[in-house]
Design a protein around this motif. Structure first.
Motif, short mmCIF file in Angstrom:
data_model
loop_
_atom_site.label_atom_id
_atom_site.label_comp_id
_atom_site.label_asym_id
_atom_site.label_seq_id
_atom_site.Cartn_x
_atom_site.Cartn_y
_atom_site.Cartn_z
N MET A 194 0.84 -1.20 0.00
CA MET A 194 0.00 0.00 0.00
C MET A 194 0.88 1.26 0.00
SD MET A 194 -3.10 -1.38 0.11
CE MET A 194 -2.32 -2.45 -1.11
N TYR B 283 -1.17 5.06 4.09
CA TYR B 283 -2.37 4.23 3.92
C TYR B 283 -3.33 4.40 5.10
CZ TYR B 283 -5.06 -0.16 4.07
OH TYR B 283 -6.06 -1.10 4.17
N GLN C 220 -11.56 0.16 5.49
CA GLN C 220 -11.03 -1.11 6.00
C GLN C 220 -11.10 -1.14 7.53
OE1 GLN C 220 -9.71 0.95 3.78
NE2 GLN C 220 -8.42 -0.08 2.28
N GLY D 48 -0.92 -9.75 5.62
CA GLY D 48 -1.31 -8.56 4.85
C GLY D 48 -1.71 -7.45 5.80
N ALA E 173 -0.48 -4.36 6.40
CA ALA E 173 -0.23 -2.93 6.11
C ALA E 173 0.45 -2.30 7.33
CB ALA E 173 -1.50 -2.21 5.67
N SER F 270 -5.87 -1.34 11.23
CA SER F 270 -7.15 -2.05 11.33
C SER F 270 -7.07 -3.21 12.31
CB SER F 270 -7.57 -2.62 9.97
OG SER F 270 -7.55 -1.63 9.00
N ASN G 167 2.81 -9.71 8.88
CA ASN G 167 3.28 -10.09 7.53
C ASN G 167 2.74 -9.12 6.49
OD1 ASN G 167 1.65 -11.78 5.11
ND2 ASN G 167 3.88 -11.90 5.08
N ASP G 168 3.61 -8.70 5.61
CA ASP G 168 3.19 -7.92 4.43
C ASP G 168 4.36 -7.95 3.44
OD1 ASP G 168 2.14 -5.65 2.66
OD2 ASP G 168 0.60 -5.72 4.21
N GLN G 169 4.19 -7.26 2.34
CA GLN G 169 5.24 -7.20 1.31
C GLN G 169 6.48 -6.49 1.87
OE1 GLN G 169 4.56 -8.56 -1.58
NE2 GLN G 169 2.54 -7.98 -2.34
N VAL H 143 7.48 -11.09 3.67
CA VAL H 143 7.48 -11.93 2.47
C VAL H 143 6.06 -12.01 1.94
CG1 VAL H 143 9.41 -13.37 3.27
CG2 VAL H 143 7.07 -14.05 3.83
N SER H 144 5.91 -12.48 0.71
CA SER H 144 4.58 -12.65 0.16
C SER H 144 3.85 -13.75 0.93
CB SER H 144 4.67 -13.05 -1.31
OG SER H 144 3.39 -13.49 -1.75
N PHE I 252 -7.13 -9.37 6.90
CA PHE I 252 -8.28 -8.54 6.52
C PHE I 252 -8.00 -7.78 5.22
CE2 PHE I 252 -8.40 -8.89 11.18
CZ PHE I 252 -9.52 -9.72 11.24
N ALA I 253 -8.97 -7.86 4.31
CA ALA I 253 -8.94 -7.10 3.05
C ALA I 253 -7.66 -7.32 2.26
CB ALA I 253 -9.13 -5.60 3.34
#
Ligand SMILES: C[S@@+](CC[C@H](N)C(=O)[O-])C[C@H]1O[C@@H](n2cnc3c(N)ncnc32)[C@H](O)[C@@H]1O
Length: 343
Positions: A5, A9, A16, A49, A51, A55, A81-83, A116-117, A134-135
């Motif tokens: 994001m 964000y 969200q 995921g 971000a 949220s 976890n996220d990118q 990581v993805s 979430f989302a």
């Protein structure tokens, strides 16, 4: 790998935030169930995921408070976890705040980051007692079709291109579930929501991406967007149908995860709701465009190789289009909330 994001964000993710906020009771309940028979000397929690954590942080706090009622001294880890390109600094700042789950009393809580993805292993096998997401799982593992012409959203694709994106979405969904099944401890729970198409078959993004396509085509005509890049770009998001969400569970390809609870519902658009209250079309357009930019800006920037000016201009035009059509513009996300368990 797809993009994280946009920075900032948090300031533009009220939609969200409101959706996730309604899951507090569900998360608390799942956390209690997940640790009922735990024999491990720790409890593992993961947010897939995440971000910048705005949220999910209140929900993680609820979950930890619930776990503490039966396991006051167990060490707990919370893995975010996220990118890799996520704004991790903002997440770490939040963890230092007074409302952070780190402020819940009793045994130690250790935050971890797994950049990581989520289409790859995020944590070692069997270590997660409670997962949340979430989302996030509507984002696919790879860019959309690159030979589909000027379509920029999956519902503008036709024929084989649309089918290819559907197949990719279903392959990704199965991969996501099997990886999470592997990471969950026996008895572990995963609470997640993702976008699905509304009951009448209309994707939430239908109107929005029709506007964005028009804006991009106009700007390509004006020489402000590279037409060749536009012809190769599709946002890597797929809104599944409810049946597509259930498919891996019914086909036995969800890694043995079983659905414990499921609810589909529309989430009112907070920007449109405010407009209906205050009639301020300009503020509606500006805030809605800010919301879209926060999740789609980085993908558009990279996919279309946008200059900062061109990106600004896309969202300026979007804000204007939404405010001009404030009464007729439709954007309402339908989510499916799932609680799944590893037997
Ligand atoms: C719309 S945001 C939702 C963020 C947060 N969960 C919330 O509810 O506000 C989607 C998040 O999923 C992340 N994401 C998308 N694809 C991902 C992937 N393959 N691996 C890890 N994170 C991913 C994005 O970077 C983004 O932070």
């Amino acid at each position: 790998m797809t993009e994280a994001m946009a920075e900032g964000y948090d300031a533009h993710s009220r939609y969200q935030l409101e959706a996730a906020g309604s899951y507090a009771g569900v998360v608390r309940h799942a956390a209690g169930d997940a640790v009922q028979d735990v024999r491990d000397p720790f409890v593992g929690i993961a947010d897939y995921g995440c971000a910048q954590g705005q949220s999910s942080d209140p929900l993680l706090r609820e979950a930890i408070a619930e776990i503490r009622t039966t396991r006051p001294r167990s060490p707990i880890f919370v893995c975010h976890n996220d990118q890799p390109s996520n704004d991790w600094a903002a997440l770490l700042d939040r963890l230092e705040g007074p409302d952070s789950y780190l402020a819940v009393s009793d045994g130690p809580v250790t935050p971890l980051i797994s950049p990581v993805s989520f289409y790859t292993p995020v944590l070692p096998r069997g270590t997660v007692h409670l997962g949340v997401s979430f989302a996030a799982a509507q984002w696919l593992s790879v860019p959309g079709p690159t030979d589909a012409g000027t379509a920029v959203y999956f519902d503008q694709l036709e024929g084989e291109h649309r089918e290819a994106m559907r197949r990719q979405a279903q392959a990704d969904w199965g991969t996501f579930l099997r990886l999470r099944a592997d990471e969950l401890a026996p008895g572990g729970r995963l609470v997640m929501d993702l976008m699905v198409v509304a009951d009448d078959g209309t994707p939430a993004g239908h109107d929005l991406w029709r506007e964005l396509r028009r804006i991009c085509l106009d700007m390509a005509d004006e020489g402000r967007i590279d037409s060749a890049r536009l012809a190769r770009y599709v946002l890597p998001v797929y809104e599944r149908t409810r049946e597509e969400v259930l498919e891996p569970f019914e086909a036995g390809s969800a890694g043995g995860l079983a659905i414990e609870a499921l609810a589909t519902r529309p989430i009112p658009n907070p920007y449109a709701e405010r407009y209906r209250r205050d009639g301020d079309a300009e503020a509606y357009g500006a805030d809605f465009a800010g919301f879209v930019r926060a999740f789609a800006g980085p993908s558009l920037r990279r996919g279309l190789d946008l200059s900062p000016d061109a990106e600004d201009e896309i969202f300026r035009r979007l804000a204007q289009a939404v405010s001009e059509r404030a009464d007729g513009f439709w954007f309402e996300v339908t989510t499916i909330l799932l609680v799944v368990a590893r037997a």
